[in-house]
Scaffold this motif. Sequence first.
Motif, mmCIF file in Angstrom:
data_model
loop_
_atom_site.group_PDB
_atom_site.id
_atom_site.type_symbol
_atom_site.label_atom_id
_atom_site.label_comp_id
_atom_site.label_asym_id
_atom_site.label_seq_id
_atom_site.Cartn_x
_atom_site.Cartn_y
_atom_site.Cartn_z
ATOM 1 N N GLU A 44 7.450 2.711 -14.734
ATOM 2 C CA GLU A 44 7.217 1.490 -14.074
ATOM 3 C C GLU A 44 5.519 0.370 -14.831
ATOM 4 O O GLU A 44 5.236 -0.457 -14.364
ATOM 5 N N PHE A 45 6.322 1.190 -16.036
ATOM 6 C CA PHE A 45 4.931 1.121 -16.986
ATOM 7 C C PHE A 45 3.312 1.342 -16.419
ATOM 8 O O PHE A 45 2.608 0.566 -16.964
ATOM 9 N N SER A 46 3.266 2.321 -15.768
ATOM 10 C CA SER A 46 1.875 2.547 -15.000
ATOM 11 C C SER A 46 1.538 3.996 -16.198
ATOM 12 O O SER A 46 2.665 4.417 -16.518
ATOM 13 N N LEU A 47 0.743 4.066 -16.224
ATOM 14 C CA LEU A 47 -0.121 5.700 -17.068
ATOM 15 C C LEU A 47 -0.160 7.212 -16.623
ATOM 16 O O LEU A 47 -0.089 6.774 -15.331
ATOM 17 N N SER A 48 1.383 7.438 -17.284
ATOM 18 C CA SER A 48 1.553 8.737 -17.017
ATOM 19 C C SER A 48 0.456 9.899 -16.078
ATOM 20 O O SER A 48 -0.220 10.067 -17.762
ATOM 21 N N ILE B 183 -4.025 5.902 -9.256
ATOM 22 C CA ILE B 183 -5.361 6.176 -9.671
ATOM 23 C C ILE B 183 -6.059 7.712 -9.149
ATOM 24 O O ILE B 183 -6.384 8.355 -9.599
ATOM 25 N N LYS B 184 -5.356 8.174 -8.349
ATOM 26 C CA LYS B 184 -5.700 9.651 -7.571
ATOM 27 C C LYS B 184 -5.818 10.065 -9.061
ATOM 28 O O LYS B 184 -6.317 11.234 -8.922
ATOM 29 N N ASP B 185 -4.044 10.530 -9.059
ATOM 30 C CA ASP B 185 -3.807 11.554 -9.806
ATOM 31 C C ASP B 185 -4.359 11.715 -11.177
ATOM 32 O O ASP B 185 -5.072 12.219 -11.906
ATOM 33 N N ALA C 288 -9.154 13.309 -14.928
ATOM 34 C CA ALA C 288 -10.464 12.277 -15.304
ATOM 35 C C ALA C 288 -11.310 13.368 -15.584
ATOM 36 O O ALA C 288 -12.367 13.621 -15.743
ATOM 37 N N ASN C 289 -11.990 13.815 -14.088
ATOM 38 C CA ASN C 289 -12.511 14.695 -13.666
ATOM 39 C C ASN C 289 -12.930 15.939 -14.017
ATOM 40 O O ASN C 289 -13.767 16.432 -14.109
ATOM 41 N N LYS C 290 -11.679 16.428 -14.186
ATOM 42 C CA LYS C 290 -11.946 17.358 -14.784
ATOM 43 C C LYS C 290 -12.587 17.581 -16.597
ATOM 44 O O LYS C 290 -12.876 18.367 -16.671
ATOM 45 N N ASN C 291 -12.389 16.341 -16.967
ATOM 46 C CA ASN C 291 -13.298 16.375 -18.491
ATOM 47 C C ASN C 291 -14.469 15.703 -17.628
ATOM 48 O O ASN C 291 -14.489 15.441 -19.213
ATOM 49 N N ASN C 292 -14.789 15.586 -16.436
ATOM 50 C CA ASN C 292 -15.680 14.904 -16.772
ATOM 51 C C ASN C 292 -16.104 13.486 -17.133
ATOM 52 O O ASN C 292 -17.443 13.356 -18.017
ATOM 53 N N PHE D 2 -2.904 1.377 -2.915
ATOM 54 C CA PHE D 2 -3.334 1.341 -4.241
ATOM 55 C C PHE D 2 -4.954 1.936 -4.383
ATOM 56 O O PHE D 2 -4.737 2.166 -5.330
ATOM 57 N N LEU D 3 -5.664 1.931 -3.457
ATOM 58 C CA LEU D 3 -6.676 2.522 -3.995
ATOM 59 C C LEU D 3 -7.041 3.907 -2.797
ATOM 60 O O LEU D 3 -8.571 3.741 -3.714
ATOM 61 N N ASP D 4 -5.861 4.135 -2.716
ATOM 62 C CA ASP D 4 -6.434 5.680 -2.727
ATOM 63 C C ASP D 4 -6.642 6.754 -4.113
ATOM 64 O O ASP D 4 -6.388 6.500 -4.693
ATOM 65 N N GLY D 5 -7.408 7.261 -3.643
ATOM 66 C CA GLY D 5 -8.484 8.023 -4.471
ATOM 67 C C GLY D 5 -9.705 7.658 -5.285
ATOM 68 O O GLY D 5 -10.257 7.769 -6.431
ATOM 69 N N VAL D 6 -9.894 6.086 -4.803
ATOM 70 C CA VAL D 6 -11.053 5.444 -5.606
ATOM 71 C C VAL D 6 -12.324 6.549 -5.149
ATOM 72 O O VAL D 6 -13.372 6.353 -6.360
#
Lengths: 502, 502
Positions: free
Chosen positions: B231-235, B271-273, B278-282, B304-308
Amino acid sequence: MGSPPSGFIIASESLDSREFKPLNPEDFRDKAHKAVDFIADYYKNVENYPVLSQVQPGFLKNRLSETPPDMPESFDTILRDVQNDIIPGITHWLSPNFFAYFPASVSTAAFVGEMLCTCFNTVGFNWVASPAATELEMVVMDWLATMLHLPKSFMFSGSGGGVLQSTTTESCLCTLVAARDRVLNEIGIGHIGKLVVYGSDQTHSMFKKVCKLAGIDPKNIRAIPTRVEDEFSLSPSILRKVIQADVEQGLVPLYLCVTIGTTSTTAVDPIKDLAEVANKNNMWVHIDGAYGGNACICPEYRHFLDGVEKVDSLSLSPHKWLLSYAECCCLWMKNPDLIVNALRTNPEYLRNKHSESDSVVSYKDWQVGTARRFKSLRLWFMLRSYGVQNLQKHIRTDVQMAITFERLVKSDVKFEVVTPRRFALVCFRLKQLNGFDTELLNKKLLERVNSTGRVYLTHTAVGGIYMLRFVVGATLTEERHVINAWEVIKEMANTMVHEYES
Amino acid sequence: MGSPPSGFIIASESLDSREFKPLNPEDFRDKAHKAVDFIADYYKNVENYPVLSQVQPGFLKNRLSETPPDMPESFDTILRDVQNDIIPGITHWLSPNFFAYFPASVSTAAFVGEMLCTCFNTVGFNWVASPAATELEMVVMDWLATMLHLPKSFMFSGSGGGVLQSTTTESCLCTLVAARDRVLNEIGIGHIGKLVVYGSDQTHSMFKKVCKLAGIDPKNIRAIPTRVEDEFSLSPSILRKVIQADVEQGLVPLYLCVTIGTTSTTAVDPIKDLAEVANKNNMWVHIDGAYGGNACICPEYRHFLDGVEKVDSLSLSPHKWLLSYAECCCLWMKNPDLIVNALRTNPEYLRNKHSESDSVVSYKDWQVGTARRFKSLRLWFMLRSYGVQNLQKHIRTDVQMAITFERLVKSDVKFEVVTPRRFALVCFRLKQLNGFDTELLNKKLLERVNSTGRVYLTHTAVGGIYMLRFVVGATLTEERHVINAWEVIKEMANTMVHEYES
């Protein structure tokens, strides 16, 4: 509600459409009228408030709830809280007793223009999103350029153009990035670390911020020292030497920011000679005329712009001296294509036949943000309501009041004027007293004066000298306020002298 | 005029102090009241104007003088010219028939708050310049954070903090530069060319501009393709691969921009995933919730903000959906020190004991510019005047009206809804017709609909599909306007189908 199209049944769970109506026109009329009276009364009384707020850090938190209300509160309650909770924490920039920083300059006409800007709430990122917003801005920018006798090369009626930015910082950032990309397109982005930018030690602090934002190596930001014998203006011969040294190191001179009216002392850099040095090195030259540039609408100050035909861009902020309320900075450029090349975006959802045909200006590509308000309305109201002659008179009246203050300082042997007055700023200080530290003496004087709440002025330090700054520029200031301010300063100084001598 | 101090004679050449008075309170009262009535009448009639301006490029230049007036013009003349010359050139963003872009969201309360902001004209670059301006902004940012159930790590009452910016662009620029400098301080500015930033092909166009402004090499800006099946979200898995490839090349992953409610289709990135990758890559993770973030004040959208808690910063624009007029973007950060480290200026002329003691926030170091207005007033008025419950109702009513439109589209076999509706945007199009090019067909339909002046909507293209966008969000829109808009669209479509079939 219109009747639904045949064959379509409005779902029973659909909410009563807009049972919550936050923009009912008659409710709007009622509350906005109340707000007008509140504001008119504030303007009437503003000189009676302590000009520098006397609250302590954290004052507001304890007065307000920690969480937002679940249910509506009444308009009268909120307005009462503005009076009781907010106003005591305001440093009154519009007070006629405000002589600090550069005062903010306002007017009825600009206020009404701003009301209409808010009212229409057009988001004029490109032409079609609101043609009048783009076109009025173009007209007004050419009007102001005419008033400044800028060359046609800066005008839409010539080969350039102007745009309204919020701040000088933004104007400087956009032009620096345009300049940067012009050079990097030639030498390759890998060489970004070689780019060098130039200002003086009196250039506004925003310049360093701008350079850092744009990825210029902080060690390549030159703040060239100024000297008292140049009245703290940037020396073309020193600039030439600094550039030469950089070129010899293999660095690439990029951008020079010159100033008409520095923040500390309103020094004026010699534009023509500096631009010639920069031009020889293919640099972009920007004039920051945030304060002093405004004065150039008067023939007697226009000579400060001599050489403007040799620079690439010029910004000045009518919010500082041309009656237009905050966040109103004019930027003119000789070659707007360069800024567009650096900042252009072209997403599908904003495409339209007008923008595609390049027949219109898309102001989103002349600034940092995408969205933009209809800010030219306030300048248009201001220029038409007052006319060029009154605006010139306005500048001259402020200067005349500063001259009055300067004479008062000079008439008192305890004080001295430290740097030559050029516009409506007087830099002065208490002279040496009985061996006491002059800087400390003046710091204490400033603190005492400001703590009265009767006057607000600020300080600076240039060439190692701590000095007090007194700027006439608040719209409501009249000569009596200037004289009264001097009385307060003199009274506090006399008390101090008495204490120190006893 | 106060009497001059003894021994001092006012120079005879001194001008009559302020013979030109551009802020006479009673004159202000009179004109501002007139403006209020003008605006209330405009709001009452706005639905009768052609919503998309029907003028041609250059329309205004010929109506206005080429030069500014030397002498004042009357207020009534100028207001008449607004009606006759400006309004025809306005695309009426406040019209209830405006369904284009993301509509602008406004209210009486925010208007009054904005009037007071203009009125006080405080330039709150640091605390002392207007304590209430700094402190109210801190309170309001915490209020909004509470409404969004943000973790304490984003709040002043916790370990973070928020600030009002003008636009998402500015929010993104400031955080990117904070992230950039954090990394460059470790690896050296000479490695700026190694930094890589990530978004999707649906990330707002401002992102590329921001990266270029900050000196990121354009070839290191990743716009990762999205897919219809997501659905055009970033994988997250594709992001992981792209980052891995960059790291293997010796590049340094810097910053990820994720979106809640993309501009084209209101897609929501997980967001969460994504943050975990990203976190793993600082890397720094920023959430652009300009539009969709506003909906998260309703419990049913908060997921939608889960993982904020895993991201570094979040921005959303109340001007898009929370009734607050243009140029109002909220930015929260976990570690404001990083932005201050990148943007801090400390000129002598702004120093004062409060700022030096670090006991107060200096908002000039949280933004691009130095100057800043008292913008929190409008949010404070808005939140208190309506309360959280009404704001939630406001979001839900818009969504409900969008559902109504969606049902109307689905009830007509000639049309199809192209992407799933998530908030108050419906992406739809005319289906394939008799072998005619579907894109061209829909382009023509859009042009015909907009040229009626009765409705304004815009288009986008995603995944190779050209589609029409219909967003419910203008404050004055009621269900009857939505139904009427559908009638116009259907009528134009039927005419076209008739033409093409005959």
